[in-house]
Design a protein around this motif. Structure first.
Motif, PDB file in Angstrom:
ATOM      1  N   ARG A  70       0.820  -1.207   0.000  1.00 56.49           N
ATOM      2  CA  ARG A  70       0.000   0.000   0.000  1.00 56.49           C
ATOM      3  C   ARG A  70       0.856   1.260   0.000  1.00 56.49           C
TER       4      ARG A  70
ATOM      5  N   THR B 265       4.870   2.509  -4.600  1.00 57.66           N
ATOM      6  CA  THR B 265       4.295   2.603  -5.937  1.00 57.66           C
ATOM      7  C   THR B 265       5.352   2.203  -6.969  1.00 57.66           C
TER       8      THR B 265
ATOM      9  N   ARG C 115      -2.029  -9.655  -8.822  1.00 55.71           N
ATOM     10  CA  ARG C 115      -3.078  -8.735  -8.399  1.00 55.71           C
ATOM     11  C   ARG C 115      -4.259  -9.506  -7.799  1.00 55.71           C
TER      12      ARG C 115
ATOM     13  N   GLY D 276      -6.515  -2.074  -1.478  1.00 55.47           N
ATOM     14  CA  GLY D 276      -7.586  -1.266  -2.050  1.00 55.47           C
ATOM     15  C   GLY D 276      -7.461  -1.213  -3.570  1.00 55.47           C
ATOM     16  N   ASP D 277      -8.495  -0.709  -4.212  1.00 53.48           N
ATOM     17  CA  ASP D 277      -8.512  -0.669  -5.676  1.00 53.48           C
ATOM     18  C   ASP D 277      -7.407   0.187  -6.271  1.00 53.48           C
ATOM     19  N   ASP D 278      -6.999   1.209  -5.517  1.00 54.85           N
ATOM     20  CA  ASP D 278      -6.012   2.112  -6.098  1.00 54.85           C
ATOM     21  C   ASP D 278      -4.578   1.750  -5.716  1.00 54.85           C
ATOM     22  N   HIS D 279      -4.364   0.513  -5.268  1.00 50.75           N
ATOM     23  CA  HIS D 279      -2.993   0.087  -4.967  1.00 50.75           C
ATOM     24  C   HIS D 279      -2.603  -1.106  -5.821  1.00 50.75           C
ATOM     25  N   GLN D 280      -1.312  -1.166  -6.122  1.00 52.50           N
ATOM     26  CA  GLN D 280      -0.756  -2.292  -6.857  1.00 52.50           C
ATOM     27  C   GLN D 280       0.174  -3.052  -5.927  1.00 52.50           C
TER      28      GLN D 280
END
Ligand code: ADP
Ligand code: MG
Length: 342
Positions: free
Chosen positions: A247, A250, A272, A280-284
């Motif tokens: 989280r 990046t 993934r 969360g959806d906005d993390h890779q």
């Protein structure tokens, strides 16, 4: 206009359009050549983001005097000889295009010496016919490629080059990616005369983690879960950051297939999916993973720059990776039982 065969330089410049996008792509091709030649030490020197100079020096097997001109010719390679070889590629290169392409859009010199030669030789190609000139030179066993004035004769490409800093950052990223693929090789990277990176060759796994930390940073190292997953002749090794680590990180997705760096959608998707509701959806997820697979089971001849592969059994590979990552995430999430730990 009548139909005519393109002169070699023009044909090479056209081919260069596919593999030589920017200075970093030159660095990638040349360092991969050094690795294919068995180098254990590779020094990369850059001036002005690579627009002025890219010099790669290795201690690999070298190229014999008689083969220097061939090395600069298009479709000339020592790495494959038949379609069978193409179906099971073990080297990083095989297209025989990089040196010809790069030398058609820069001033390239190739200096090399093999173990059996007492003297080194230097080659460069010029003109429409790319005629090769040879002269004696001083060089230890190994090879130096020097690329001056990249895109000097292809103004359209030159215009696409970004600032020195941006181009250097791309080169730095390529070296990081390659250094993560080959812990056993020493790398150095110099920019405008200043040593920017130095990765010593490592053997033991403790040392591996040191290189991992210096490339990926301590936050990754502190959250890294080691993977060693095997099924039949598929193997997945490396590290994934636990969800808390992922989280905060990046752009930390490094993936290798048989030692070749990749940006593979299938692999990324499998990883993934393994994290699914843990991120969360906005993390890779952040990861450094090495997939080893029978070279017959993967096609690397998909894209000229070879960033993509095609798996013959993509579902199998996807599930294998998914399972491997799920299992290590599960292990790490197990509550510590009373009496265990501290
Ligand atoms: P490819 O890597 O696809 O074979 P290249 O154009 O990159 O094509 O290189 C052509 C040939 O030149 C290689 O097959 C190899 O024999 C030789 N070569 C290139 N770079 C090196 C190097 N650093 N050390 C030894 N041989 C090299
Ligand atoms: Mg090559």
């Amino acid at each position: 206009m009548p139909i005519q065969v393109l002169p070699p330089q023009l044909a090479n410049q056209i081919a260069a359009g596919e593999v030589v996008e920017r200075p970093a792509s030159v660095v990638k091709e040349l360092v991969e050549n050094s690795l294919d030649a068995g180098a254990t030490r590779i020094d990369v020197e850059i001036d002005r983001g690579g627009a002025k100079l890219i010099r790669i020096r290795d201690n690999g097997s070298g190229i014999g005097k008689d083969e220097l001109a061939m090395a600069l010719a298009r479709h000339a390679t020592s790495k494959i000889t038949s379609l069978d070889d193409l179906e099971a590629i073990v080297s990083l290169g095989f297209r025989g295009e990089a040196l010809a392409s790069i030398s058609s859009v820069s001033r390239l010199t190739l200096t090399s010496r093999t173990e059996t030669q007492t003297e080194a030789w230097q080659a460069y190609a010029e003109g429409r016919e790319m005629a090769v000139t040879l002269k004696p030179a001083a060089h230890p066993v190994g090879t130096t490629l020097e690329v001056l004035d990249l895109f000097y004769n292809t103004p359209a490409r030159r215009k696409f080059m970004r600032t020195e800093k941006t181009e250097f950052n791309h080169i730095d990223e390529i070296i990081r990616r390659i250094a993560l693929a080959r812990f056993d090789v020493a790398f150095s990277l110099t920019h405008n005369g200043k040593l920017m990176r130095q990765y010593r060759a490592v053997s033991g796994s403790g040392q591996q983690e040191r290189r991992l930390g210096s490339i990926c940073g301590l936050p990754f190292l502190n959250h890294a879960l080691a993977i060693a997953w095997q099924h039949g002749d598929l193997s997945l090794r490396g590290w994934v950051a636990d969800p808390a680590g992922s989280r905060t990180l990046t752009d930390l997705q490094y993936c290798y297939v048989n030692g070749r760096m990749m940006r593979d959608r299938l692999i990324n998707h499998a990883i993934r999916q393994a994290y699914q509701d843990k991120l969360g959806d906005d993390h890779q997820p952040a990861y450094v993973l090495y997939l080893e697979i029978d070279p017959h089971q993967v096609d690397v001849n998909v894209h000229p720059a070879k960033h993509e592969v095609r798996f013959h059994q993509s579902r199998l590979v996807h599930d294998f990776i998914y399972q491997g990552v799920v299992s290590v995430l599960q292990e790490s999430a197990q509550p510590v039982l009373p009496g265990e730990g501290s």
